[in-house]
Write a protein that holds these residues in place. Structure first.
Motif, PDB file in Angstrom:
ATOM      1  N   PHE A 102       0.851  -1.180   0.000  1.00 52.86           N
ATOM      2  CA  PHE A 102       0.000   0.000   0.000  1.00 52.86           C
ATOM      3  C   PHE A 102       0.890   1.235   0.000  1.00 52.86           C
ATOM      4  CE2 PHE A 102       0.889  -1.139   4.368  1.00 52.86           C
ATOM      5  CZ  PHE A 102       1.207   0.060   4.980  1.00 52.86           C
ATOM      6  N   ASP A 103       0.341   2.352  -0.425  1.00 57.15           N
ATOM      7  CA  ASP A 103       1.032   3.627  -0.369  1.00 57.15           C
ATOM      8  C   ASP A 103       0.790   4.232   1.015  1.00 57.15           C
ATOM      9  OD1 ASP A 103       2.266   6.041  -2.063  1.00 57.15           O
ATOM     10  OD2 ASP A 103       0.670   6.828  -0.770  1.00 57.15           O
ATOM     11  N   GLU A 104       1.892   4.440   1.769  1.00 57.26           N
ATOM     12  CA  GLU A 104       1.734   4.845   3.160  1.00 57.26           C
ATOM     13  C   GLU A 104       1.059   6.209   3.291  1.00 57.26           C
ATOM     14  OE1 GLU A 104       4.824   3.654   5.564  1.00 57.26           O
ATOM     15  OE2 GLU A 104       3.988   4.483   7.397  1.00 57.26           O
ATOM     16  N   ALA A 105       1.431   7.158   2.430  1.00 60.85           N
ATOM     17  CA  ALA A 105       0.818   8.485   2.523  1.00 60.85           C
ATOM     18  C   ALA A 105      -0.677   8.402   2.260  1.00 60.85           C
ATOM     19  CB  ALA A 105       1.477   9.433   1.523  1.00 60.85           C
ATOM     20  N   ARG A 106      -1.062   7.599   1.269  1.00 59.45           N
ATOM     21  CA  ARG A 106      -2.483   7.449   0.966  1.00 59.45           C
ATOM     22  C   ARG A 106      -3.200   6.730   2.108  1.00 59.45           C
ATOM     23  NH1 ARG A 106      -7.108   9.355  -0.498  1.00 59.45           N
ATOM     24  NH2 ARG A 106      -8.496   7.859  -1.577  1.00 59.45           N
ATOM     25  N   ALA A 107      -2.532   5.756   2.697  1.00 56.33           N
ATOM     26  CA  ALA A 107      -3.144   5.036   3.812  1.00 56.33           C
ATOM     27  C   ALA A 107      -3.417   5.973   4.984  1.00 56.33           C
ATOM     28  CB  ALA A 107      -2.236   3.887   4.251  1.00 56.33           C
ATOM     29  N   LEU A 108      -2.496   6.886   5.270  1.00 60.60           N
ATOM     30  CA  LEU A 108      -2.713   7.848   6.362  1.00 60.60           C
ATOM     31  C   LEU A 108      -3.908   8.743   6.061  1.00 60.60           C
ATOM     32  CD1 LEU A 108       0.960   8.889   7.217  1.00 60.60           C
ATOM     33  CD2 LEU A 108      -0.477   7.207   8.368  1.00 60.60           C
ATOM     34  N   GLU A 109      -4.047   9.132   4.796  1.00 63.51           N
ATOM     35  CA  GLU A 109      -5.207   9.945   4.413  1.00 63.51           C
ATOM     36  C   GLU A 109      -6.508   9.176   4.635  1.00 63.51           C
ATOM     37  OE1 GLU A 109      -2.939  12.341   0.766  1.00 63.51           O
ATOM     38  OE2 GLU A 109      -4.633  11.021   0.360  1.00 63.51           O
ATOM     39  N   LEU A 110      -6.507   7.893   4.273  1.00 62.23           N
ATOM     40  CA  LEU A 110      -7.722   7.095   4.419  1.00 62.23           C
ATOM     41  C   LEU A 110      -8.044   6.831   5.887  1.00 62.23           C
ATOM     42  CD1 LEU A 110      -7.195   4.548   1.504  1.00 62.23           C
ATOM     43  CD2 LEU A 110      -8.809   6.454   1.583  1.00 62.23           C
ATOM     44  N   VAL A 111      -7.012   6.623   6.708  1.00 62.64           N
ATOM     45  CA  VAL A 111      -7.259   6.446   8.142  1.00 62.64           C
ATOM     46  C   VAL A 111      -7.851   7.717   8.729  1.00 62.64           C
ATOM     47  CG1 VAL A 111      -6.160   6.100  10.384  1.00 62.64           C
ATOM     48  CG2 VAL A 111      -5.512   4.648   8.453  1.00 62.64           C
ATOM     49  N   ALA A 112      -7.301   8.856   8.333  1.00 66.11           N
ATOM     50  CA  ALA A 112      -7.856  10.127   8.812  1.00 66.11           C
ATOM     51  C   ALA A 112      -9.288  10.309   8.346  1.00 66.11           C
ATOM     52  CB  ALA A 112      -6.985  11.276   8.314  1.00 66.11           C
ATOM     53  N   LYS A 113      -9.544   9.937   7.100  1.00 64.86           N
ATOM     54  CA  LYS A 113     -10.882  10.075   6.524  1.00 64.86           C
ATOM     55  C   LYS A 113     -11.915   9.254   7.305  1.00 64.86           C
ATOM     56  CE  LYS A 113     -13.404   8.489   2.398  1.00 64.86           C
ATOM     57  NZ  LYS A 113     -13.242   7.841   1.071  1.00 64.86           N
ATOM     58  N   HIS A 114     -11.588   8.003   7.607  1.00 62.60           N
ATOM     59  CA  HIS A 114     -12.575   7.109   8.192  1.00 62.60           C
ATOM     60  C   HIS A 114     -12.557   7.088   9.723  1.00 62.60           C
ATOM     61  CE1 HIS A 114     -13.825   5.558   4.333  1.00 62.60           C
ATOM     62  NE2 HIS A 114     -12.583   5.276   4.005  1.00 62.60           N
TER      63      HIS A 114
END
Length: 902
Positions: free
Chosen positions: A228-240
Motif C-alpha cells: 500500500f502507499d503509506e501516505a495514501r493510507a494515512l489519508e484514508l485512516v484520517a478520513k474514516h
C-alpha cells in the motif's frame, strides 16, 4: 429492522454520525515512533495505527485489535467479548451485509477473541479501492454496529454450539477446571468461550453497553500491512477513523482485581466419557512484560521440547507416557505455564505423577545445562525471525503484544530472550515451579507453608524508552501472481531418474524459500496390506539417521530455522534462501539414510495407539470413517481401504519394526518424483544440487499410480451414538462419475461454491446465519485429474437436540437449489468471489508450491488455470443450475450423524 434503527439512533451520539460524513476535514495521524520497519501513528481520538509496508505482497491486510477480552467481563457476562465478536459480522449502518461484501471482494477474513483482546482482520487484493473499503467498514462497525436482538437470538445458538464443541474434549474441560482453581478471583479463570448460562441469557442492553464501552478509538490498535502507499493510507485512516470522537471519559475502564498468592497445592479430578488418561500440572507466572518472563519461556521450552526436553526423556522414552506437552501464556496480567502427559493403558498414574512433578520441580536439583538453554533459545528466537519476514505472522504477533501492554514489547521480549542465562533459569525455576504454586495432585498439610509471590506487571516505559530495535528485514518484490506471469518465470526440466523440477525464482520478504519434494512409490500389488507399516515408515524418517539422532536432527533444523516436514509423500521445506543448500542436504540425509531406531519405533507405536484409542468416542472421526467405508468400499488391504478404528488399533498392535523397514527398503526412492521451489534462490545452483542429491536415489520397484475407483454407493442414513458428547457432527457424501477435464466440471465447482463452498453460500446462510444451528456448516466438491471419480460432500456440527432441524435445513437448501436453480446476480457474484479467491491463493507461496507440485505430477501448466478460469467466467446461471441438477440428488445422498442423541 425497527430494533436496528432504534439502536442506531439511540446508541450512537449524533455527533459521531455527523463526523462520519465530514471525515475529509480530519487531521492526518501523527507519527509517534518507528522500529524495524514498523511505524506507529496516533490520532487525536486515541486510536493507535501501525503500518507494515511489504511491497513484495500482492495483498493488503487491515487488522484491528480491541483491548478487550474475557478478562474484562463482569458478573453475568462470561463469554460476552466472544459473543460480541460474532455480532460484529452481522452488519453496521453503512455495511448491513458485511459477509456478502467480503465474499464479493474475495477477501480472507475472520475475528478471534482471547483473554486480553478481540481482533478482526481482512486480507484483500492490494489496491486503493479495497483499502478504502476495509478501513471504512472497520470504522463504521467500531461505532455503528447493529447489535440487534434478532441477530443475538440466532447467533447465540451458534456460539453455544461452539461452546458444546469444546465440551467434547476431556482435555479442554480438565484444563478449564484447573484454570478456575488457579484464578479464583481474577477473570483469567474464566473460559474465553464463556459460561453456557451467560451465553444463553445475556440481555441485549448489556451487550450493547459492553460494545459502547470498549469499542472506541482510544481502546483500539489498527494495523495496515502488505502492499500500500503509506501516505495514501494515512489519508484514508484520517478520513474514516479521524472523524470518530474520543469518548467522553478519561479512558477505558481500569481493572483492579489481583489474584492472591497461592498458599498450597490445589487439585481437580474430572470424570466423564473418554479413552485416554491425562495428567497436567499448572503453575502461575508473572505477566509477559515482567523481566522474569523470557527466562520462564526458555525454561518451559527446555522441559517440554520434543524430543530433547526433560519431560519427553523422563516419561515418553521410558515408556511411562505416550506423549508430553508444555506451554505458557504471555498475558497482560500474571498468567500461567502448564505441563502434561498422556498415559498408556498400563501406566501407573502415581508413577507418572511422581515423575512429572520430579522433572518440573527438580530443576533446582538438576541445573539446566548450557546446551539445553541454547537449544530452547534458538527455537524461541526462530519465531521472532520468522515473524519479521512473514508479514501475516508479524501482524498477529504485534497484535498479541499490544494486548500484553504495547506492540514494542515484541522487540523488547526478543532482546531479553537473547540475554537469558543459566542463572536466570535456576532463579525463576526455584521461585515459581514449586508445589505450593501448583494446581493438580493432592493437598498435603505443612507447618511451614511455602508461597511463590507473583509480582505485578511492571511499568514498561523504562524498557521502551529510546528503544530503536535492530535492522529492518529485507523486503521482497511486487510479484504479479497471474498464471501468465507465473508461466513466464518458471524454470522447468526433467532430470535423470524421471525427476521433474519446477523452479520459480523471485525476491521474497526475508529471502524466504518454500519447496516441496514429492515422492511416488509402489503400485497396488506392492502396497497391498501394508498401509500401517508404510505409514509408520514415513513417520520414522525424522526419528534418526545413520549420522544423527532424532534430537540432533531437530537441533540442526532449528539451527537453520528451517520448517521441514518429511513423510511418505516426500518433504516440505520453508527456509531462508541462503540456508536452502544445507537444508536440502539434511533432507536428503533423512530420506536416504534413516536408521529406524527400535526405541523410537516403540515410542511411535505407543503414541499412535493412544491417539487411535482416543478416537473411539470422537463423533467426528466415527462419522467420517463410517461414511468413507460406505462410499468407497475397497477390499480390505487395498491401499485406498478405510480401516475402522478397531482395525487400526489391531494393526498398530501387531506391526513390527521390520515391517516398516521392509516397506522403506522395497519401495521408497525418487524415481518419478518432482521438486518444486518458489522464492529467493539461484535456479541453476538448486537444480544442480537436486540432481546430485536425489537423482541417484532410485526406487527399488517401478511406481504405478493406484487408480481411484468410482463406486455406485446406495444412499444410506446411519446414527452413531457417542455418550456424553455435547457436540454432534453430520457427514454426508455422494459419488459422481466425473473427471476435472469434463465439460461440466467448472459448472459443478461454481455450483458448490454457491451452495456451501463460501461463508455466504446458501447452506451456511440458512443453517448458521438464519437459524443459528451450527458453528460450522459447509459443502465441498472434488474430482480426480486421472480417473472419472468425483465426490460431493456436506459437513456440519451442532447440538444433538438440533439434529432434525440441521438435517432438514441442509437437505431443503440443496433440493431448493436443484429445483429452482441459481439467480443470475447470484452466479455473477459467486464467479467474482471464486475467481478472486483463486487469484489470492496464487499470491501465497506455500499454496503456489503445492499447486505447482500437483501440476508437475499431472503434467499440467498454468495454461490449465487460464482456460479453467475462462470457463468459470463464461458460465451462465442456467448452466450452473443444470449441472447441479444433473449430479446432485438429495435422494441419493448418504448421511452419517454421530453424537449423544439419547
Amino acid at each position: 429492522m425497527m430494533d436496528r434503527t432504534l439502536y442506531r439512533l439511540a446508541g450512537v451520539p449524533l455527533a459521531a454520525l455527523l463526523f462520519v460524513f465530514s471525515a475529509g476535514a480530519a487531521e492526518l495521524p501523527r507519527k509517534v515512533t518507528a522500529i524495524e520497519g514498523v511505524t506507529e501513528y496516533r490520532l487525536d481520538n486515541g486510536l493507535r495505527l501501525l503500518t507494515l509496508p511489504d511491497p513484495s505482497a500482492d495483498t493488503v491486510t487491515v487488522h484491528i485489535t480491541y483491548l478487550v477480552g474475557s478478562r474484562h467481563e463482569g458478573y453475568g457476562e462470561k463469554g460476552m467479548a466472544h459473543l460480541l465478536e460474532h455480532m460484529l459480522f452481522k452488519g453496521s449502518t453503512r455495511h448491513p451485509d458485511v459477509k456478502e461484501e467480503f465474499a464479493r471482494r474475495g477477501a480472507r477474513w475472520n475475528g478471534t477473541t482471547s483473554d486480553d483482546r478481540t481482533n478482526y482482520f481482512e486480507t484483500l487484493s492490494a489496491g486503493d479501492d479495497n483499502l478504502d473499503w476495509a478501513l471504512g467498514m472497520e470504522a463504521d462497525r467500531m461505532v455503528n454496529a447493529f447489535i440487534a436482538k434478532a441477530d443475538l437470538d440466532s447467533e447465540m445458538t451458534v456460539v453455544r454450539n461452539e461452546f458444546e464443541m469444546g465440551e467434547n474434549s476431556p482435555g479442554s474441560v480438565l484444563f478449564q477446571r484447573m484454570k478456575r482453581l488457579a484464578f479464583a478471583w481474577h477473570n483469567y479463570g474464566n473460559a474465553v468461550i464463556g459460561a453456557r448460562s451467560d451465553i444463553e441469557s445475556v440481555p441485549i442492553d448489556r451487550l450493547r453497553a459492553f460494545y459502547r464501552t470498549w469499542y472506541q478509538p482510544d481502546n483500539a490498535v489498527l494495523i495496515i500491512a502488505g502492499r500500500f502507499d503509506e501516505a495514501r493510507a494515512l489519508e484514508l485512516v484520517a478520513k474514516h477513523f479521524g472523524a470518530l470522537p474520543r469518548p467522553q471519559r478519561p479512558g477505558p475502564p481500569r481493572l483492579y482485581t489481583v489474584e492472591p498468592t497461592q498458599d498450597g497445592e490445589r487439585s481437580v479430578t474430572l470424570r466423564r466419557t473418554g479413552d485416554t488418561r491425562m495428567l497436567f500440572a499448572l503453575y502461575r507466572l508473572p505477566a509477559a512484560s515482567h523481566p522474569d518472563y523470557p527466562a520462564l519461556d526458555v525454561l518451559v521450552q527446555t522441559l517440554g521440547h520434543v524430543p530433547s526436553g526433560r519431560l519427553h526423556k523422563a516419561l515418553v522414552q521410558k515408556g511411562l507416557a505416550s506423549w508430553v506437552t508444555a506451554g505458557e501464556r504471555a498475558m497482560h496480567d500474571p498468567g500461567y505455564a502448564y505441563f502434561g502427559a498422556g498415559l498408556p493403558a498400563e501406566a501407573s498414574l502415581e508413577t507418572v505423577r511422581e515423575a512429572l512433578f520430579g522433572v518440573v520441580e527438580g530443576v533446582a536439583r538438576e541445573p539446566v545445562q548450557d546446551e539445553e538453554i541454547e537449544r530452547a533459545r534458538t527455537s524461541l528466537l526462530n519465531h521472532f525471525e520468522k515473524a519479521q519476514i512473514d508479514t501475516a505472522l508479524l501482524v498477529r504477533s504485534l497484535s498479541e503484544f499490544s494486548a500484553a501492554g504495547d506492540w514494542r514489547l515484541f522487540f523488547v521480549y526478543r532482546d531479553r530472550l537473547r540475554k537469558v542465562s543459566v542463572a536466570d533459569l535456576q532463579r525463576v525455576a526455584a521461585h515459581y515451579l514449586k508445589s505450593s504454586n501448583r494446581v493438580t495432585g493432592t493437598f498435603l498439610p505443612t507447618d511451614k507453608p511455602e508461597r511463590a509471590e507473583i509480582p505485578e506487571a511492571p511499568p514498561i516505559e523504562s524498557a521502551l524508552a529510546d528503544y530503536a530495535g535492530a535492522e529492518r528485514v529485507e523486503l521482497g518484490e511486487a510479484f504479479d501472481a497471474s498464471p501468465q506471469n507465473i508461466e513466464a518465470r518458471l524454470v522447468r526440466a526433467t532430470l535423470g531418474n524421471a525427476l521433474r523440477i519446477e523452479l520459480l525464482p523471485k525476491r521474497t520478504r526475508g529471502a524466504r524459500v518454500r519447496a516441496n519434494l514429492g515422492l511416488h512409490w509402489g503400485d497396488a500389488s506392492s502396497r497391498m496390506n501394508r498401509s500401517t507399516a508404510c505409514m509408520l515408515a514415513g513417520e520414522m524418517l525424522m526419528r534418526g539417521t545413520a549420522r544423527r539422532s532424532r534430537a540432533e536432527l531437530r537441533d540442526e533444523f532449528d539451527r537453520l530455522n528451517a520448517s521441514v516436514s518429511i513423510g511418505t509423500d516426500g518433504a516440505s521445506i520453508d527456509v531462508r534462501g541462503d540456508r536452502l543448500p544445507e537444508t536440502l542436504r539434511l533432507v536428503a540425509e533423512v530420506l536416504r539414510e534413516p536408521s529406524f531406531p527400535p526405541s523410537e519405533f516403540e515410542e511411535l507405536k505407543r503414541s499412535s495407539l493412544t491417539q487411535a484409542e482416543a478416537e473411539r468416542s470422537d463423533p467426528s472421526t466415527l462419522a467420517s470413517v463410517r461414511l468413507a467405508r460406505h462410499l468407497n468400499p475397497y477390499p480390505e488391504g487395498h491401499p485406498h481401504y478405510t480401516q475402522s478404528i478397531e482395525e487400526r488399533i489391531a494393526e498398530l498392535k501387531k506391526v513390527e519394526l521390520q515391517d516398516a523397514v521392509a516397506c522403506y527398503r522395497e519401495l521408497f526412492g525418487a524415481t518419478d518424483a518432482e521438486f518444486v521451489a518458489v522464492g529467493d534462490f539461484d535456479p541453476a545452483a538448486v537444480r544442480a544440487q537436486v540432481e546430485a542429491l536425489f537423482v541417484p536415489w532410485k526406487s527399488p520397484k517401478p511406481f504405478k499410480r493406484v487408480p481411484v475407483e468410482h463406486f455406485d454407493a446406495p444412499p444410506m442414513t446411519r446414527e452413531v451414538l457417542t455418550p456424553d458428547k455435547a457436540n454432534a457432527v453430520l457427514r454426508g457424501g455422494l459419488n459422481i462419475r466425473m473427471r476435472d477435464d469434463d465439460a461440466d466440471f467448472p459448472a459443478m465447482v461454481l455450483a458448490n461454491w454457491l451452495l456451501g463452498g463460501s461463508s455466504t453460500a446458501r447452506v451456511p446462510a440458512r443453517v448458521r446465519e438464519k437459524e443459528g444451528l451450527s458453528y460450522s456448516t459447509y459443502t465441498s466438491f472434488s474430482a480426480s485429474s486421472f480417473d472419472r471419480s468425483a465426490s460431493f460432500a456436506v459437513s456440519a456440527i451442532f447440538a444433538p437436540e438440533n439434529r432434525k432441524r440441521v438435517e432438514r435445513a441442509i437437505l431443503e437448501e440443496i433440493e431448493r437449489a436443484a429445483r429452482e436453480g441459481f439467480r443470475e446476480e447470484e452466479v455473477a457474484s459467486g464467479k467474482a468471489g471464486l475467481l478472486e479467491a483463486r487469484r489470492l491463493s496464487r499470491t501465497q507461496d506455500r499454496a503456489l508450491v503445492n499447486r505447482l507440485s500437483l501440476y508437475a505430477f499431472r503434467g499440467r501448466t498454468f495454461a490449465w488455470d487460464i482456460e479453467f478460469e475462462r470457463r468459470i467466467a463464461s458460465l451462465t446461471a442456467a448452466e450452473v443450475s443444470a449441472a447441479l441438477r444433473r449430479y446432485v440428488d438429495v435422494a441419493k445422498l448418504s448421511l452419517v450423524v454421530a453424537g449423544d442423541f439419547r
